[in-house]
Design a protein around this motif. Structure first.
Motif, short mmCIF file in Angstrom:
data_model
loop_
_atom_site.label_atom_id
_atom_site.label_comp_id
_atom_site.label_asym_id
_atom_site.label_seq_id
_atom_site.Cartn_x
_atom_site.Cartn_y
_atom_site.Cartn_z
N PHE A 189 -16.85 65.62 -3.12
CA PHE A 189 -16.22 64.86 -2.84
C PHE A 189 -16.57 63.51 -2.88
N GLU A 190 -17.48 63.30 -2.98
CA GLU A 190 -17.54 61.57 -3.83
C GLU A 190 -17.60 60.53 -2.37
N LYS A 191 -16.99 60.37 -1.48
CA LYS A 191 -16.49 59.42 -0.36
C LYS A 191 -15.91 60.23 0.62
N VAL A 192 -17.32 60.60 1.62
CA VAL A 192 -16.90 61.39 3.16
C VAL A 192 -17.64 60.22 3.61
N TYR A 193 -17.11 60.83 5.06
CA TYR A 193 -17.42 60.39 6.40
C TYR A 193 -16.70 61.50 7.55
N ASP A 194 -18.42 61.35 8.69
CA ASP A 194 -17.54 62.00 10.12
C ASP A 194 -18.16 61.08 10.76
N LEU A 195 -16.68 60.79 11.75
CA LEU A 195 -16.86 60.05 12.84
C LEU A 195 -17.27 60.83 13.89
N GLY A 196 -17.95 61.00 14.86
CA GLY A 196 -17.94 61.79 16.31
C GLY A 196 -19.18 61.53 16.64
N LYS A 197 -19.50 62.25 17.71
CA LYS A 197 -20.46 63.54 18.83
C LYS A 197 -22.24 63.50 18.37
N ASN A 198 -23.20 62.51 18.74
CA ASN A 198 -24.68 63.23 18.72
C ASN A 198 -25.04 63.20 19.60
N PHE A 199 -26.14 64.09 19.64
CA PHE A 199 -26.29 64.72 20.94
C PHE A 199 -28.19 64.58 20.67
N ARG A 200 -29.53 63.16 21.92
CA ARG A 200 -30.54 63.64 21.53
C ARG A 200 -31.04 63.15 22.89
N ASN A 201 -31.86 64.81 22.92
CA ASN A 201 -32.06 64.53 24.30
C ASN A 201 -33.48 63.12 24.86
N GLU A 202 -33.19 62.35 24.96
CA GLU A 202 -33.99 61.13 25.45
C GLU A 202 -34.00 60.50 26.23
N GLY A 212 -10.39 54.81 0.58
CA GLY A 212 -10.86 56.50 -0.03
C GLY A 212 -11.23 57.28 0.05
N PHE A 213 -11.95 56.76 1.39
CA PHE A 213 -13.07 57.69 1.99
C PHE A 213 -12.28 58.89 2.62
N MET A 214 -13.09 60.22 2.75
CA MET A 214 -12.03 61.50 3.44
C MET A 214 -12.75 61.39 4.26
N GLU A 215 -12.43 61.49 5.61
CA GLU A 215 -12.76 62.02 7.05
C GLU A 215 -13.56 63.48 7.34
N VAL A 216 -14.47 64.20 7.05
CA VAL A 216 -14.28 65.57 7.15
C VAL A 216 -15.02 65.74 8.84
N GLU A 217 -15.25 67.05 9.49
CA GLU A 217 -15.99 67.17 9.93
C GLU A 217 -17.19 68.49 9.66
N THR A 218 -18.11 67.89 10.80
CA THR A 218 -19.46 69.04 9.91
C THR A 218 -20.22 69.37 11.43
N PRO A 219 -21.42 70.59 11.68
CA PRO A 219 -21.19 71.44 12.68
C PRO A 219 -21.83 70.37 14.00
N ILE A 220 -21.70 70.99 14.92
CA ILE A 220 -22.32 70.26 15.71
C ILE A 220 -23.56 71.25 16.37
N LEU A 221 -23.18 72.74 16.32
CA LEU A 221 -24.14 73.76 16.53
C LEU A 221 -24.87 73.80 15.44
N SER A 222 -26.03 73.50 14.90
CA SER A 222 -26.99 74.15 14.11
C SER A 222 -28.21 74.76 13.89
#
Length: 503
Positions: free
Chosen positions: A246-259, A196-206
């Motif tokens: 929304f109660e059950k959400v997930y975002d599967l995607g790219k993250n970026f860390r300057n390390e 019952g989770f819903m896939e969503v998209e969150t901003p890559i630029l913030s």
């Protein structure tokens, strides 16, 4: 000139000569009106796997296959050739009686690496190999750059990662890794969707770098004339969606860390974060172990895998150990008996622990965490949840019920490496602001990866967020474990590289 330099120059000269020969072949074909790059579409009827799997029904039937020539053998009036496509290889049988003298000569002139289409009947050779008896063929793309010599292969890691296309062509196990990668991600989604989770998209630029303790990549938006950050985590946006109901959400995607870059870190990597309203970190433990086991069964047919020579069993339930107990077991220090920060600092000094700030500012919880990382983390070989983390290092987490020195947080470890991080999420906006203010002080003391204040997130908490459990899993690290890959670069198609120095 050294022998190594001389050998490299000789290899480069030989490569240039081979490429020139191939280019001349291309020009000759083009002058004859047979430009392979002028082919736009091919009606392929079967893959190599389909031909082999359906041999009984396809025997002597006509098929059209296509792929890259990877070997040629034979002489005189017959040539055998292995052609590779996306699902494997199929042998072509080219005989003068079937194609004619001119076409046989043409096929013999083709190079390893050329891409062809072939039409003919399916049969089995005397040696029992399922093959295509070619009646006609066409060169549909010319390989101008020779593939690496097959015996030596493509082994240099830098070349493999930089030219992944050649790596996949030459090394079938690499192709298999990325086929499994796609399947693993597919079944993660399937598991969560079924719950019952819903896939969503969150901003890559913030406008701020929030949700994790990490150094961001900074870019600039010209129209707004502001600096922006590539996301280091999706946490704060996802929790705002929990506030939204929304109660059950997930975002599967790219993250970026300057390390830094090493076998477990790439600046661009894949994460999944999920959040469930009315749940806590115990629920997140169950989701983690059950999801990983589900994916193992779907992709590998078992929960037991061998990673770098060690058998690992992902079958639930996974071992659960508090950080205090792990440090007691592996570092020999019982934090139940440590009274205050000063006593903890003495232990830190005795153990030669290092911190990002001066020892006089280090807290008891920070010493506990450092002892765990120094003495216990690498011992977590089988899947293990280390839980109840110090409040000082968990600014987005609820305090532990009954003990406010700790939080309801866990990390999952396998083969001595962190796989995931999860909380009973802090939903008190007053306490959250206090935690952010403390993080600001940490920045002043030299921790440039401390959390930053996100006023939009605090605004959302002030509206009201229900009790929530949250989880983040490093997808690349999970894929490493399930494909027995030594380095994170082995499971990322195009890992971050320095620009090539070649001209």
């Amino acid at each position: 000139m050294s022998n190594e330099e001389r050998n490299l120059n000789e290899q480069e000269a030989e490569l240039n000569e081979q490429m020139q020969q191939r280019l001349e072949k291309l020009k000759a074909l083009q002058s004859e009106g047979k430009d392979p790059f002028d082919v736009y579409k091919v009606n392929v009827t079967h893959s190599s796997k389909q031909v082999k799997d359906s041999f009984e029904s396809l025997q002597e039937a006509e098929v059209t296959v296509a792929g890259r020539i990877m070997s040629k053998r034979g002489q005189g009036k017959v040539v055998f050739s292995d052609v590779h496509d996306k699902e494997g290889k199929i042998q072509l049988f080219i005989k003068i009686d079937n194609v004619g003298e001119d076409k046989l000569k043409e096929f013999k002139s083709l190079n390893i690496g050329d891409i062809v289409t072939a039409t003919g009947s399916v049969f089995k050779t005397r040696t029992g190999e399922i093959s295509v008896r070619v009646m006609k063929f066409e060169l549909i793309s010319k390989s101008l750059r020779p593939l690496p010599e097959k015996f030596h292969g493509l082994k240099d890691p830098d070349l493999r990662y930089r030219h992944r296309e050649v790596d996949v062509i030459m090394n079938p196990e690499v192709k298999d890794t990325f086929i499994k990668r796609t399947a693993i991600i597919k079944y993660i989604r399937e598991f969560l969707d079924n719950k019952g989770f819903m896939e969503v998209e969150t901003p890559i630029l913030s406008p701020i770098a929030g949700g994790a303790a990490a150094r961001p990549f900074i870019t600039h938006h010209n129209a707004l004339d502001i600096d922006m950050y590539l996301r280091i985590a999706t946490e704060l946006y996802l929790k705002r969606l929990i506030v939204a109901g929304f109660e059950k959400v997930y975002d599967l995607g790219k993250n970026f860390r300057n390390e830094g870059i090493d076998i477990r870190h790439n600046p661009e990597f894949t994460m999944i974060e999920l959040y469930e309203a009315y749940a806590d970190y115990n629920d997140m433990m169950e989701i983690t172990e059950n999801m990983v086991a589900y994916v193992c069964e779907k992709v590998l047919g078992t929960t037991r895998v061998t990673y770098q020579g060690t058998e690992i069993d992902f079958k639930p339930p996974w071992r659960r150990v508090t950080m205090v107990d792990a440090v007691k077991e592996y570092a020999g220090v019982d934090f139940n008996e440590i009274k205050d920060d000063e006593e903890a600092r003495k232990i830190a000094k005795e153990k030669n622990l290092e911190f990002k700030k001066e020892l006089q500012y280090v807290t008891k919880g920070e010493v506990l965490n450092e002892l765990f990382e120094e003495y216990a983390e690498e011992k977590m070989i089988q899947p293990t949840f280390i839980y109840d983390y110090p409040v000082e290092i968990s600014p987005l987490t609820k305090k532990k019920r009954g003990n406010e020195e700790f939080t309801e947080r866990f990390e999952g470890f396998i083969f001595g490496r962190e796989l995931c991080n999860a909380y009973s999420e802090l939903n008190d906006p007053v306490v959250q602001r206090e935690r952010f203010m403390q993080q600001a002080k940490e920045r002043e003391l030299g921790d440039d990866e401390a959390y930053v204040i996100d006023e939009d997130f605090l605004h959302a908490l002030e509206i009201g967020m229900p009790p929530t459990g949250g989880l983040g899993i490093g997808i690349d690290r999970l894929i490493m474990l399930l494909t027995d890959s030594y380095s994170i670069r082995d499971v990322i198609l195009f890992p971050t590289m320095k620009p090539s120095q070649s001209k």
